[in-house]
Write a protein that holds these residues in place. Structure first.
Motif, mmCIF file in Angstrom:
data_model
loop_
_atom_site.group_PDB
_atom_site.id
_atom_site.type_symbol
_atom_site.label_atom_id
_atom_site.label_comp_id
_atom_site.label_asym_id
_atom_site.label_seq_id
_atom_site.Cartn_x
_atom_site.Cartn_y
_atom_site.Cartn_z
ATOM 1 N N ALA A 1 -45.675 57.120 -58.650
ATOM 2 C CA ALA A 1 -44.271 57.468 -58.425
ATOM 3 C C ALA A 1 -44.118 58.585 -57.406
ATOM 4 C CB ALA A 1 -43.615 57.863 -59.751
ATOM 5 N N GLN A 2 -45.073 59.517 -57.375
ATOM 6 C CA GLN A 2 -44.980 60.627 -56.427
ATOM 7 C C GLN A 2 -45.145 60.134 -54.994
ATOM 8 O OE1 GLN A 2 -48.035 63.727 -56.681
ATOM 9 N NE2 GLN A 2 -46.459 65.274 -56.235
ATOM 10 N N LEU A 3 -46.139 59.298 -54.761
ATOM 11 C CA LEU A 3 -46.338 58.732 -53.428
ATOM 12 C C LEU A 3 -45.137 57.881 -53.036
ATOM 13 C CD1 LEU A 3 -47.994 58.034 -50.910
ATOM 14 C CD2 LEU A 3 -49.149 56.263 -52.257
ATOM 15 N N ALA A 4 -44.626 57.087 -53.976
ATOM 16 C CA ALA A 4 -43.470 56.233 -53.676
ATOM 17 C C ALA A 4 -42.275 57.067 -53.236
ATOM 18 C CB ALA A 4 -43.109 55.391 -54.895
ATOM 19 N N SER A 5 -42.007 58.164 -53.939
ATOM 20 C CA SER A 5 -40.864 59.005 -53.570
ATOM 21 C C SER A 5 -41.082 59.679 -52.219
ATOM 22 C CB SER A 5 -40.605 60.064 -54.649
ATOM 23 O OG SER A 5 -40.034 59.477 -55.797
ATOM 24 N N ALA A 6 -42.324 60.100 -51.950
ATOM 25 C CA ALA A 6 -42.622 60.731 -50.662
ATOM 26 C C ALA A 6 -42.393 59.747 -49.515
ATOM 27 C CB ALA A 6 -44.045 61.251 -50.637
ATOM 28 N N VAL A 7 -42.845 58.529 -49.690
ATOM 29 C CA VAL A 7 -42.679 57.496 -48.664
ATOM 30 C C VAL A 7 -41.202 57.162 -48.477
ATOM 31 C CG1 VAL A 7 -43.066 55.035 -48.188
ATOM 32 C CG2 VAL A 7 -44.974 56.504 -48.911
ATOM 33 N N THR B 1 -38.770 69.291 -53.143
ATOM 34 C CA THR B 1 -40.095 69.267 -53.768
ATOM 35 C C THR B 1 -40.218 67.990 -54.584
ATOM 36 O OG1 THR B 1 -40.052 71.693 -53.980
ATOM 37 C CG2 THR B 1 -41.698 70.502 -55.281
ATOM 38 N N ILE B 2 -41.281 67.228 -54.348
ATOM 39 C CA ILE B 2 -41.501 65.981 -55.093
ATOM 40 C C ILE B 2 -42.542 66.239 -56.175
ATOM 41 C CG2 ILE B 2 -42.202 63.567 -54.959
ATOM 42 C CD1 ILE B 2 -41.322 63.581 -52.047
ATOM 43 N N ASP B 3 -42.144 66.035 -57.431
ATOM 44 C CA ASP B 3 -43.070 66.312 -58.530
ATOM 45 C C ASP B 3 -43.934 65.086 -58.835
ATOM 46 O OD1 ASP B 3 -41.783 64.561 -60.381
ATOM 47 O OD2 ASP B 3 -40.514 66.154 -61.177
ATOM 48 N N PRO B 4 -44.935 65.217 -59.695
ATOM 49 C CA PRO B 4 -45.849 64.103 -59.965
ATOM 50 C C PRO B 4 -45.190 62.883 -60.597
ATOM 51 C CG PRO B 4 -46.874 66.173 -60.574
ATOM 52 C CD PRO B 4 -45.432 66.480 -60.275
ATOM 53 N N ASP B 5 -44.001 63.061 -61.165
ATOM 54 C CA ASP B 5 -43.274 61.932 -61.762
ATOM 55 C C ASP B 5 -42.330 61.262 -60.773
ATOM 56 O OD1 ASP B 5 -44.451 62.349 -64.328
ATOM 57 O OD2 ASP B 5 -43.068 64.016 -64.659
ATOM 58 N N ARG C 1 -37.174 48.797 -60.962
ATOM 59 C CA ARG C 1 -36.057 49.752 -61.038
ATOM 60 C C ARG C 1 -36.271 50.901 -60.060
ATOM 61 N NH1 ARG C 1 -36.925 48.624 -66.807
ATOM 62 N NH2 ARG C 1 -35.236 47.242 -67.504
ATOM 63 N N LYS C 2 -37.531 51.363 -59.942
ATOM 64 C CA LYS C 2 -37.830 52.435 -58.995
ATOM 65 C C LYS C 2 -37.601 51.960 -57.565
ATOM 66 C CE LYS C 2 -41.382 54.653 -61.870
ATOM 67 N NZ LYS C 2 -42.833 54.874 -62.022
ATOM 68 N N ALA C 3 -38.093 50.760 -57.246
ATOM 69 C CA ALA C 3 -37.963 50.231 -55.891
ATOM 70 C C ALA C 3 -36.507 50.070 -55.474
ATOM 71 C CB ALA C 3 -38.705 48.907 -55.766
ATOM 72 N N SER C 4 -35.645 49.827 -56.461
ATOM 73 C CA SER C 4 -34.221 49.637 -56.151
ATOM 74 C C SER C 4 -33.417 50.920 -56.345
ATOM 75 C CB SER C 4 -33.637 48.518 -57.029
ATOM 76 O OG SER C 4 -33.793 48.826 -58.417
ATOM 77 N N GLY C 5 -34.142 52.044 -56.566
ATOM 78 C CA GLY C 5 -33.469 53.339 -56.638
ATOM 79 C C GLY C 5 -32.783 53.644 -57.947
ATOM 80 N N GLN C 6 -33.120 52.915 -59.012
ATOM 81 C CA GLN C 6 -32.473 53.148 -60.299
ATOM 82 C C GLN C 6 -33.200 54.193 -61.138
ATOM 83 O OE1 GLN C 6 -30.786 49.362 -62.151
ATOM 84 N NE2 GLN C 6 -32.327 48.510 -60.771
ATOM 85 N N LEU C 7 -34.433 54.495 -60.797
ATOM 86 C CA LEU C 7 -35.212 55.516 -61.524
ATOM 87 C C LEU C 7 -35.693 56.570 -60.547
ATOM 88 C CD1 LEU C 7 -37.429 53.427 -63.985
ATOM 89 C CD2 LEU C 7 -35.398 54.758 -64.536
ATOM 90 N N ARG D 1 -32.690 68.698 -60.328
ATOM 91 C CA ARG D 1 -33.682 67.635 -60.192
ATOM 92 C C ARG D 1 -32.968 66.296 -60.040
ATOM 93 N NH1 ARG D 1 -37.674 65.630 -64.987
ATOM 94 N NH2 ARG D 1 -35.720 64.604 -65.566
ATOM 95 N N PHE D 2 -33.428 65.492 -59.075
ATOM 96 C CA PHE D 2 -32.785 64.223 -58.754
ATOM 97 C C PHE D 2 -33.762 63.050 -58.894
ATOM 98 C CE2 PHE D 2 -30.907 67.489 -56.047
ATOM 99 C CZ PHE D 2 -29.549 67.258 -56.119
ATOM 100 N N THR D 3 -33.233 61.880 -59.227
ATOM 101 C CA THR D 3 -33.959 60.649 -58.946
ATOM 102 C C THR D 3 -33.830 60.404 -57.440
ATOM 103 O OG1 THR D 3 -32.011 59.228 -59.218
ATOM 104 C CG2 THR D 3 -33.334 59.692 -61.200
ATOM 105 N N PHE D 4 -34.610 59.470 -56.926
ATOM 106 C CA PHE D 4 -34.510 59.178 -55.499
ATOM 107 C C PHE D 4 -33.099 58.721 -55.141
ATOM 108 C CE2 PHE D 4 -34.659 55.984 -52.068
ATOM 109 C CZ PHE D 4 -35.017 56.826 -51.030
ATOM 110 N N ALA D 5 -32.529 57.833 -55.941
ATOM 111 C CA ALA D 5 -31.185 57.328 -55.651
ATOM 112 C C ALA D 5 -30.157 58.454 -55.668
ATOM 113 C CB ALA D 5 -30.796 56.248 -56.662
#
Length: 228
Positions: A128-134, A76-80, A222-228, A10-14
């Motif tokens: 967070a799920q939509l953000a990661s998908a985008v 696979t992108i999970d709900p978190d 933090r999410k927008a900058s790929g830290q989470l 399992r990965f963060t986006f970054a």
């Protein structure tokens, strides 16, 4: 006894972006295929004490029941908003009949699934799920130099499907992908905003609700900058 694949990373986006980088020279993605699982649902995922078993359940269904050799999707992108690895990026996906493009030259689509039932009246693709998908769609398109015309929803390849969900607008999704390309938020700038503006505001806040909202905004940066 049913054999389970024992581990999916399992990965963060970054982290996933770093995982992708070595593959740019090893595989050519021809398209991006966007899917929703329908089953498992977000509720199924939330209820699972061991989230890995949700991914393993999909693997068993795809690899054993459907005889696809492995889990269908590359990610696979999970709900978190976390991204789970899937089948090897070097292998064609089991995305849609006539669209998988299996060949010996490693030219095939990149396919990802979003966990949830996103048909109208069911669950929502959001947060967070939509953000990661985008962000993932935008990242793959940028790294493999793919135009928007090569981003396909499952229902475009199989009109009998609503996938990734009848509530998910292709036009709105692509607009978010294009908007994300215009965002240049790096970790340094995000942390500067947090330390200079949000941290003092947190200490000055007089209610728990105010502190919680400031904390939420800091995590969004933090999410927008790929830290989470």
């Amino acid at each position: 006894m049913v054999v389970e694949r024992k581990y999916f990373q399992r990965f963060t986006f970054a982290e996933y972006v770093e995982y992708l980088k070595p593959f740019v020279s090893k595989v050519k993605f021809s398209q991006i295929h966007v899917h929703g699982t329908w089953k498992p649902t977000i509720v199924d995922y939330r209820r699972a004490a061991d989230k890995m078993k949700i991914i393993q359940g999909m693997w068993r269904f795809h690899a054993i029941t459907q005889n696809w050799g492995d889990i269908a999707q590359h990610a696979t992108i999970d709900p978190d908003g976390y991204i789970w690895e899937g089948r090897s990026l070097l292998e064609a996906p089991a995305s849609a009949v006539g669209y998988n493009d299996p060949d010996p030259d490693r030219i095939h689509p990149f396919m990802f699934e979003m966990i949830g039932n996103f048909d109208v009246g069911a669950e929502k693709l959001e947060g967070a799920q939509l953000a990661s998908a985008v962000k993932l769609t935008s990242q793959i398109a940028a790294m493999w130099k793919l135009p928007d015309s090569q981003i396909l929803f499952h229902r475009e390849m199989n009109p009998a499907k609503t996938c990734p969900g009848s509530s998910v607008s292709k036009a709105a999704f692509l607009e978010l992908v294009r908007d994300w390309r215009d965002v240049d938020m790096n970790a340094s700038d995000a942390n500067k905003i947090i330390s200079t503006w949000l941290s003092p505001a947190w200490f000055a806040a007089t209610t728990k609700a105010e502190k919680d909202e400031i904390h939420r905004l800091a995590n969004e940066l933090r999410k927008a900058s790929g830290q989470l």
